[in-house]
Design a protein around this motif. Structure first.
Motif, PDB file in Angstrom:
ATOM      1  N   ASN A  54       0.855  -1.185   0.000  1.00 24.48           N
ATOM      2  CA  ASN A  54       0.000   0.000   0.000  1.00 24.48           C
ATOM      3  C   ASN A  54       0.889   1.233   0.000  1.00 24.48           C
ATOM      4  O   ASN A  54       1.961   1.240   0.623  1.00 24.48           O
ATOM      5  N   ALA A  56       2.739   7.602   3.295  1.00 25.39           N
ATOM      6  CA  ALA A  56       3.130   6.417   4.053  1.00 25.39           C
ATOM      7  C   ALA A  56       2.759   5.180   3.252  1.00 25.39           C
ATOM      8  O   ALA A  56       1.824   5.186   2.446  1.00 25.39           O
ATOM      9  N   ASN A  95       3.373   0.480   3.111  1.00 20.42           N
ATOM     10  CA  ASN A  95       3.854  -0.753   3.736  1.00 20.42           C
ATOM     11  C   ASN A  95       3.923  -1.871   2.710  1.00 20.42           C
ATOM     12  O   ASN A  95       3.384  -1.765   1.599  1.00 20.42           O
ATOM     13  N   TRP A 155       4.100  -0.137   8.673  1.00 23.50           N
ATOM     14  CA  TRP A 155       4.039   1.061   7.851  1.00 23.50           C
ATOM     15  C   TRP A 155       5.279   1.920   8.063  1.00 23.50           C
ATOM     16  O   TRP A 155       5.909   1.901   9.121  1.00 23.50           O
ATOM     17  N   VAL A 191       8.802   0.780   3.109  1.00 27.58           N
ATOM     18  CA  VAL A 191       8.017   1.209   1.951  1.00 27.58           C
ATOM     19  C   VAL A 191       8.568   0.560   0.690  1.00 27.58           C
ATOM     20  O   VAL A 191       9.768   0.628   0.417  1.00 27.58           O
TER      21      VAL A 191
END
Length: 618
Positions: A278, A301, A303, A313, A343
């Motif tokens: 995401n 942000a 993850n 995250w 990320v």
């Protein structure tokens, strides 16, 4: 009979339109990059059908005096075609049945010349595409579906890196267009700092359904898409999709947007385990002081999740403060970025250097032994300024200077890893990178070369070096300089371009480069190019490249010499750009190349390479 009448009527219509000044060039007809958002006027008769495309012939001949042992004893090689699966002939067919609806498709013919009986490949390149738009009092709404489309959401979510335009232009890219005059390509690069690119520049490939809206009330616009990107596409039966979108609010010449991307792939045939990520961000461009001081960037942000990952995250931000020359006498950009090691997004402008890609045994078997399913290196990567990676934060300074006809751009970067995760460093060889990538045709093998430390990516290679220290959060420093000028020689224009890169990688982050043996890596790259307009149709091209790369005292040593890497690469090239006709160009390049690692005896090559490209647009 009806066909003859239609044909005669169409010819009469075209002649009459031309006589009364109503003819339109091909560029005014529908093109796929219009995307239905900017509908063209409906053209009657046969003119609502457009056929365009290109033919590209490419031949490469190399002769090597020294080469890697794995290349065998064959020193002379002739290769016809492009092993990147780019076709020799591509046709784009477009039809506009109504004013607001367009359909396009493309056909390609490809002859790899491998000696096989099935040596002729044909099919769809981007697929069958449907474009539609509808204008209302509330805005213009469009839809794109079918084949492959080129899309941009935001830099961190769905886009490709455009950098700071500090690169060599001696070697032509497959997608580079022809120009009206052969010298126009180099004039454009001098004047604009960049080359004219096609619709793919700065965007990513996407297949699925795309819906967009522009000119909405209160200056809003949006785009939503669902389907597959180039990294989760393919033909596996296991479901995998990507969903993304963007909502933007304009304030005059400035804007704020919300962006999102969600990718999910099932890792097993029972659809129980998922792998994906995401990423949600806000992109902005705001005026701080009378259009003289602006702030733009993106914060958010994201993850990564898989059967082996917890899905924690992390932050992602890339912010630029720009001072105009009216404030500081010359433009200055101050840029800060930080991307968490948690990320991951293979569709954005940053590489993955911290997360191991999850693969089930079936996927690994399909991918094959030395073939990587992803084209991005996993390790601590030495990158050009502007190319970001996750697990890294840093400060970038950039400026453009002009003194008469002399143009200089200078970039400086000081960055460091957030956490130490790897005992490897990857780096490139700019002087001979493209020629070296042609040592391995078909595919993108990893861990090749005499010491198994070279990996191929598209039109380039990177090398992996191991450090012998304990793993730490390493520091990266880079200085890049680009210089451009021109003058007259025998009453014809001569342009000179220089590109220099000076980089260091050390155990910890540092405000200034560490050019010493204590650094893990020192890399010095110089590229000098000359372009002389012999006539309007002929340009003489010259290139000289020189690389010097040193490994530090705390890096892996050769077992025989007991010394770290000590590499030198040189390349000198001559070329001709010949404009044969308005849409036809002939491009010849001849390269003398030489490379040697003075510590690793097998890591050496020397030879010549000649490429001939004929490109016709229609």
């Amino acid at each position: 009979m009806n066909t003859r009448i239609l044909l005669i009527w169409s010819i009469f219509h075209l002649v009459a339109a031309t006589a009364f000044g109503q003819s339109r060039p091909d560029s005014s007809m529908f093109k796929p990059d219009n995307g239905g958002s900017d509908p063209k006027k409906f053209l009657k008769g046969l003119s609502n059908i457009s056929v365009s495309g290109y033919y590209r012939f490419l031949a490469c001949y190399s002769t090597m005096a020294k080469q890697y042992p794995e290349m065998g004893k064959v020193n002379n090689r002739l290769f016809i075609g492009d092993d990147s699966n780019l076709p020799q002939l591509s046709l784009t067919l477009s039809v506009t049945p109504t004013k607001n609806t367009s359909i396009s498709t493309d056909l390609y013919l490809w002859t790899p010349l491998t000696g096989s009986e099935k040596d002729y490949v044909k099919g769809l390149l981007l697929g069958m595409n449907l474009y539609g738009s509808h204008s209302t009092e509330y805005g213009t709404f469009g839809v794109k579906t079918g084949g492959i489309h080129w899309v941009r959401l935001s830099p961190l979510t769905f886009a490709s890196n455009t950098g700071y335009n500090r690169y060599s232009i001696f070697e032509r890219n497959p997608w580079d267009p022809n120009t009206k005059k052969s010298f126009e390509r180099y004039e454009t690069f001098y004047k604009n700092g960049a080359l004219t690119q096609d619709v793919r520049w700065g965007q990513q490939a996407f297949q699925g359904v795309i819906v967009d809206g522009v000119d909405l009330p209160q200056n809003f616009s949006f785009i939503a898409m669902h389907g597959k990107s180039q990294l989760n596409g393919g033909t596996p039966l296991i479901p995998n999709t990507l969903t993304g979108g963007r909502v933007q609010k304009n304030f005059g010449n400035y804007y704020v947007s919300l962006n999102g991307l969600y990718s999910k792939t099932y890792s097993d045939s029972l659809n129980r385990n998922t792998v994906g990520f995401n990423l949600y961000t806000s992109e902005f461009d705001v005026d701080l002081y009378k259009d003289k001081l602006t702030l733009n960037g993106e914060v958010g942000a994201g993850n990564y999740f898989s059967p082996d990952a917890t899905g924690k995250w992390g932050e992602a931000l890339d912010v630029r403060l720009k001072f105009s020359e009216q404030l500081t006498h010359f433009p200055i950009e101050v840029r800060y970025f930080r991307i968490s090691p948690n990320v991951l997004n293979n569709n954005g402008i940053f590489w993955n250097t911290s997360i191991y890609e999850y693969q089930n045994p079936t996927a690994t078997a399909v991918a094959g032994g030395g073939q990587s399913p992803l084209l991005f290196p996993f390790s601590s990567s030495l990158t050009n300024i502007g190319q970001m990676t996750n697990n890294r934060q840093g400060l970038i300074l950039n400026t453009d200077l002009k003194f008469g006809r002399n143009k200089v751009t200078i970039g400086y970067s000081a960055a460091g890893e957030i956490t130490g995760v790897s005992n490897k460093i990857t780096y490139g060889h700019p002087a001979n990178s493209l020629a070296l990538s042609r040592f391995w045709r078909w595919g993108f093998p990893t861990n090749v070369g005499p010491y198994g430390n070279i990996s191929k990516v598209y039109r380039s290679v990177y090398e992996t070096m191991y450090i012998t220290d304990s793993i730490s959060a390493k520091g990266f420093n880079s200085i890049e300089i680009s210089y451009k000028t021109y003058f007259k020689l025998f009453n014809r224009q001569l342009m000179v371009f220089y590109l220099g890169g000076f980089h260091s990688v050390q155990r910890h982050a540092s405000a200034i480069p560490q050019f010493s043996k204590k650094s893990y890596l020192q890399s010095y790259n110089n590229q000098l190019e000359f372009y002389y307009a012999l006539s309007d149709r002929i340009t003489i091209c010259n290139y000289f490249g020189f690389d010097r790369i040193f490994g530090g005292i705390n890096t892996q040593r050769d077992t025989v010499s007991d010394a770290p890497k000590n590499q030198m690469g040189m390349s000198y090239s001559l070329g001709l750009d010949i404009q044969l006709a308005r849409n036809t160009g002939l491009y010849v390049r001849h390269r003398w190349m030489r490379y040697q690692d003075f510590s690793y005896s097998l890591d050496t090559y020397k030879g010549m390479e000649t490429t001939v490209e004929l490109k016709i647009f229609f």
